[in-house]
Write a protein that holds these residues in place. Structure first.
Motif: not given
Length: 466
Positions: A205-220
């Protein structure tokens, strides 16, 4: 779309700010911060990379969108030549000899790493208190926990110490701290991003993922890190998500929610009220809302921790002071192993290793571990049926608000139960995003496997709806 990455990129290209100034300002904030988010600073390397970006701009060259953007890294990722401690006594002096695939992709895109971030040791916790560097303090109220295990990563983003951070999510370790600190946190479909170079907790279940202040930054950031990796056989080639695609949520006609989550005795009254109010606002936009039946949250937590403890007992068996970590000599080899692990692992890590060895031992594996595997399959099947009826599943991120620092350490069971609404989506290996809206700790958006784009679409829709 709103985006710090786009804004900073344009400021650097227009020569309104220099990359060196940007990086130095963020490093100064990290150095002076009182939230215990920093395990180690990568200041010398960061400033060297920033100078290179400034030189390119000065010579008239174009820079990539992520080039010069400062980010943070949860201290469970290998970055060659840096300390990678996993916030543990055992590895407090361990230096990485290679770089994790996901981080290398960001470095190749020109992003600048500033900091290895405080977290629960080996990812074992939901509050970022199980760490040798001191409890991470919540970005909004420092008397409360920062969430876990990626607490330092979420707080750094919330306080603008980093533009984005890379967390790790096993049972909610990105989504829950994102909710506690009112930022976006994304757990992608399992296998979308390579796990190579992350210290394994529960490999399934380990996953790498982003944390950011906007949906667009998450997408990028998600697009840059995604892709097949020969060093991780669970990875697959995924399609990039475009900005235009995220802006259109017309295909989302029906959303579902788990009735037993909302009717649970464990849910805070205000969280329940706010969640139901959010559903009404969504209905008012013409989207159908459907009640779904699901496993009781107690069953989900029991299944997750049975499997996660078993996997961590196996994964951490390599850490005995022989090849890695601080070795403490005993009278003989067996004694050395015992003392090294007893003295250097946290109480929570030892609790999970002992629990994992118990469920894997003869006489218990059939009764407990195999039942856990069977339940995981049933949970995945349940999700498949649900996504034949609805496009999105919405839920609160947590049943209650963040506890005070110290409370979780007194009651480990309460800490486990704080994951009640996140672990099911981990067991299903589904893409799931925390958005900082709808309840005190946000809302959780999930879609069927490989439908990461749909999650971001609905997040954008919610931004103007709630």
């Amino acid at each position: 779309m709103e985006s710090q990455i786009h804004q900073i990129h344009q400021q650097m290209m227009n020569k309104e700010i220099t990359c060196t100034q940007l990086v130095q300002d963020r490093l100064d904030l990290l150095k002076s911060n009182t939230h215990n988010t920093v395990n180690s600073l990568l200041d010398l390397k960061a400033l060297e990379l920033a100078a290179n970006v400034d030189a390119k701009i000065e010579s008239g060259q174009e820079i990539g969108l992520l080039e010069g953007i400062p980010f943070g890294i949860k201290d469970v990722y290998m970055v060659q030549g840096t300390l990678t401690t996993s916030s543990s006594e055992l590895l407090k002096n361990y230096k990485s000899s290679y770089t994790a695939t996901a981080i290398q992709k960001l470095l190749d895109a020109g992003a600048i790493p500033l900091v290895k971030e405080n977290c629960d040791s080996f990812g074992h916790g939901s509050s970022s208190e199980n760490t040798i560097f001191g409890a991470v303090k919540n970005a909004i109220n420092p008397e409360l926990v920062g969430g876990g295990s990626s607490g330092g990563s979420a707080v750094n983003v919330a306080k603008d110490y980093t533009v984005f951070s890379i967390g790790g999510d096993t049972g909610g370790s990105i989504r829950q701290p994102a909710g506690y600190n009112k930022v976006y946190g994304f757990k992608p479909t399992y296998g979308r991003i390579s796990r190579y170079g992350i210290m394994a907790y529960a490999s399934s279940t380990d996953c790498v993922g982003p944390i950011a202040k906007s949906i667009e930054d998450i997408r990028i950031v998600l697009n840059v890190m995604s892709g097949k990796d020969v060093k991780d056989q669970t990875t697959y080639q995924s399609k990039a998500i475009s900005e235009e695609a995220v802006l259109n949520a017309d295909q989302i006609k029906t959303i579902g929610y788990f009735k037993n989550f909302i009717e649970s005795e464990a849910i805070d009254a205000q969280v329940k009220s706010d969640f139901l109010a959010s559903l009404e606002k969504i209905k008012a936009k013409g989207i159908k809302v459907k009640e779904l039946d699901f496993f009781e949250s107690d069953t989900l937590v029991s299944t997750y921790y049975t499997l996660a403890m078993a996997e961590t007992a196996s994964n951490l068996s390599r850490l005995d002071g022989t090849n890695y970590g601080a070795r403490i000599e005993g009278d003989n080899l067996k004694d050395t192993y015992s003392i090294t692990r007893s003295e250097n692992f946290s109480e929570e890590t030892k609790r999970r290793i002992v629990g994992g060895n118990q469920v894997l031992s003869q006489g218990f594996s059939d009764e407990i571990y195999l039942k856990g595997l069977n339940l995981r399959d049933q949970i995945a099947d349940n999700f498949e049926k649900d996504f034949q009826e609805v496009d999105i599943i919405l839920s609160p991120v947590t049943p209650s608000t963040p506890p005070k620092i110290g409370d979780s350490l007194k009651d480990p069971l309460a800490m486990y139960l704080s994951d009640a609404y996140t672990v099911g989506f981990s067991l299903g290996q589904l893409p799931t995003l925390t958005v900082p809206q709808g309840t005190a700790t946000g809302l959780q958006i999930s879609a069927a496997k490989n439908n990461d784009e749909l999650v971001l679409k609905f997040a954008h829709f919610l931004k103007d709806t709630i």
